[in-house]
Write an enzyme that holds these catalytic residues in place. Structure first.
Site, PDB file in Angstrom:
ATOM      1  N   HIS A   1       4.680 -10.410  -4.685  1.00  0.00           N
ATOM      2  CA  HIS A   1       4.302 -10.867  -6.018  1.00  0.00           C
ATOM      3  C   HIS A   1       3.917  -9.682  -6.885  1.00  0.00           C
ATOM      4  O   HIS A   1       3.760  -8.570  -6.400  1.00  0.00           O
ATOM      5  CB  HIS A   1       3.133 -11.856  -5.924  1.00  0.00           C
TER       6      HIS A   1
ATOM      7  N   HIS B   1       3.497  -3.525 -10.003  1.00  0.00           N
ATOM      8  CA  HIS B   1       4.223  -3.209  -8.782  1.00  0.00           C
ATOM      9  C   HIS B   1       4.217  -4.389  -7.828  1.00  0.00           C
ATOM     10  O   HIS B   1       3.406  -5.300  -7.955  1.00  0.00           O
ATOM     11  CB  HIS B   1       3.593  -1.991  -8.091  1.00  0.00           C
TER      12      HIS B   1
END
Length: 189
Positions: A44, A132
């Site tokens: 995620h 990220h």
């Protein structure tokens, strides 16, 4: 913590074989340098800090988020450059892939999430976020050791079977975890 999920990040829909193979190679190479990483269970993009919500705030908080995000559209982002991260306390180290496309959409979502956080007097996200996808983690501060072998690890990404590997995420929903509950906020199609 609020996270943007890809339609392929659920446990029911495992990552594709190329990605899994690359992850195994990265973990093995890091291990050869004395850093024993554990693969993330789900992938995620984080758009908030982890905060403590008082029980009576959960419903109004999630309603506020849902209302704020009604105009956000589903989008695709990609990541291909490895970076090393650690939590604020430096008790965990992460190997992640930094987002290269989709940054503007993530910033827009982050601003809306930050607005809700501010209304509830909670900490907002970082001023200069590095969006990220965390690939793997380990307990302790192994930042220096991972940075020492980062070029080698990036080489595995850049020279993957058919050329540079690019992680592509179809970002379709935002999830808010509060205690043992997960609230899903779909992004507009």
């Amino acid at each position: 913590m609020l996270v943007v999920y890809s339609s392929s990040s659920d446990e029911e829909d495992p990552p594709d074989e190329d990605f899994t193979e690359l992850l195994e190679e990265l973990l093995e190479a890091a291990g050869a340098h004395g850093v024993m990483l554990t693969q993330q269970r789900e992938f995620h993009l984080t758009v908030s800090q982890t905060v403590v919500l008082r029980h009576h705030w959960i419903q109004p908080f999630t309603q506020n988020l849902r209302a704020s995000l009604t105009t956000c559209k589903r989008f695709v982002c990609s990541a291909g450059s490895l970076r090393v991260y650690s939590n604020a306390e430096r008790t965990r180290t992460f190997l992640g892939m930094e987002v290269s496309a989709g940054h503007a959409q993530l910033l827009e979502i982050m601003k809306m999430v930050d607005k809700t956080m501010t209304e509830f007097r909670l900490d907002t996200f970082y001023k200069d976020p590095s969006f990220h996808v965390s690939l793997a983690w380990c307990v302790g501060d192994f930042t220096a050791q991972l940075k020492d072998c980062l070029q080698e690890l990036q080489g595995l990404v850049d020279n993957h079977e058919d050329g540079p590997f690019l992680l592509t995420l179809d970002c379709g929903e935002l999830r808010c975890r509060a205690g043992n509950k997960v609230f899903s906020i779909p992004l507009e199609a």
